[in-house]
Design a protein around this motif. Sequence first.
Motif, PDB file in Angstrom:
ATOM      1  N   LEU A 198       0.913  -1.201   0.073  1.00 30.78           N
ATOM      2  CA  LEU A 198      -0.083  -0.045   0.047  1.00 30.78           C
ATOM      3  C   LEU A 198       0.950   1.123   0.042  1.00 30.78           C
ATOM      4  O   LEU A 198       0.599   2.369  -0.608  1.00 30.78           O
ATOM      5  CB  LEU A 198      -0.977   0.046   1.287  1.00 30.78           C
TER       6      LEU A 198
ATOM      7  N   PRO B 171       1.653   6.606  -0.519  1.00 31.00           N
ATOM      8  CA  PRO B 171       0.628   5.616  -1.087  1.00 31.00           C
ATOM      9  C   PRO B 171       0.985   5.354  -2.556  1.00 31.00           C
ATOM     10  O   PRO B 171       1.360   6.154  -3.491  1.00 31.00           O
ATOM     11  CB  PRO B 171      -0.784   6.143  -0.740  1.00 31.00           C
ATOM     12  N   TYR B 172       0.982   3.957  -2.940  1.00 35.57           N
ATOM     13  CA  TYR B 172       1.143   3.572  -4.377  1.00 35.57           C
ATOM     14  C   TYR B 172      -0.183   4.073  -5.133  1.00 35.57           C
ATOM     15  O   TYR B 172      -1.230   4.390  -4.617  1.00 35.57           O
ATOM     16  CB  TYR B 172       1.274   2.388  -4.461  1.00 35.57           C
TER      17      TYR B 172
ATOM     18  N   ALA C 115      -3.942   3.572  -4.371  1.00 37.12           N
ATOM     19  CA  ALA C 115      -4.255   3.045  -2.912  1.00 37.12           C
ATOM     20  C   ALA C 115      -5.614   3.428  -2.185  1.00 37.12           C
ATOM     21  O   ALA C 115      -6.349   2.727  -1.932  1.00 37.12           O
ATOM     22  CB  ALA C 115      -2.896   3.106  -2.007  1.00 37.12           C
TER      23      ALA C 115
ATOM     24  N   LEU D 158      -3.143  -1.671  -7.798  1.00 38.25           N
ATOM     25  CA  LEU D 158      -4.135  -1.781  -6.872  1.00 38.25           C
ATOM     26  C   LEU D 158      -5.309  -1.735  -7.192  1.00 38.25           C
ATOM     27  O   LEU D 158      -6.317  -2.419  -7.029  1.00 38.25           O
ATOM     28  CB  LEU D 158      -3.666  -0.983  -5.513  1.00 38.25           C
TER      29      LEU D 158
END
Length: 226
Positions: free
Chosen positions: A18, A93-94, A97, A213
Amino acid sequence: MTQRFSVAAITFDLDGTLLDTVPDLAAAAQDMAAELGIPPRREDEVRVFVGRGIPNLVERCLGERAQDAALLARAIEVFKRCYRVRNGERAVPYDGAHDTLVALQKAGFRLACVTNKAVDFTLPLLEQMDMRQYFGSVVGGDTLPQKKPDPAPLLHAVRELGVAPSAALHVGDSYNDIDCARNAGIPVLGVPWGYSEGRVLDAKDCDGLLSSLPDLLSRVALPTEH
């Protein structure tokens, strides 16, 4: 055909899944090295050390010096103090996310975060990243005597969410996560953008790899569809 999972709960690893937290961990490791008067580790080296908790990370940063038990114990405490200052400083955060967690929560999935990072670092980081509210359970590396890849943390999380292991799916970036989920009897999806201790995840070792994600949203059936 891509497998679609019919589950009620989804559990997530944190570091490398995450959030990209390596810049903070590397900075803390460099602060520790400066205080102890030992050669610092580069960020790309620290990236390979992440995944099994702070004591393991510090031991790997020390290398052969970790054979000195007194130095190792001191280094762990120095690292923790340095990381409290650095935690969340440059972590991000990626992509996708937040949107993914929002969508899953709105769809009715029960969510948990299961990490080997100590709770004292995990909870403030989740708050700072505006993610704490998504998780009905947060299990850290010191919540139980066991850490991943032992199945206990994952099984503890699904119990707190009120679901059976067979109704859960785990998402993580490492073989630590894959082994933990396998040991718990829970299907697992890997993410290739994380750390994985320098190993490349192979789709044959898990139940599939995510391309992002948001890709997770197409891999699960909505609870209303069960």
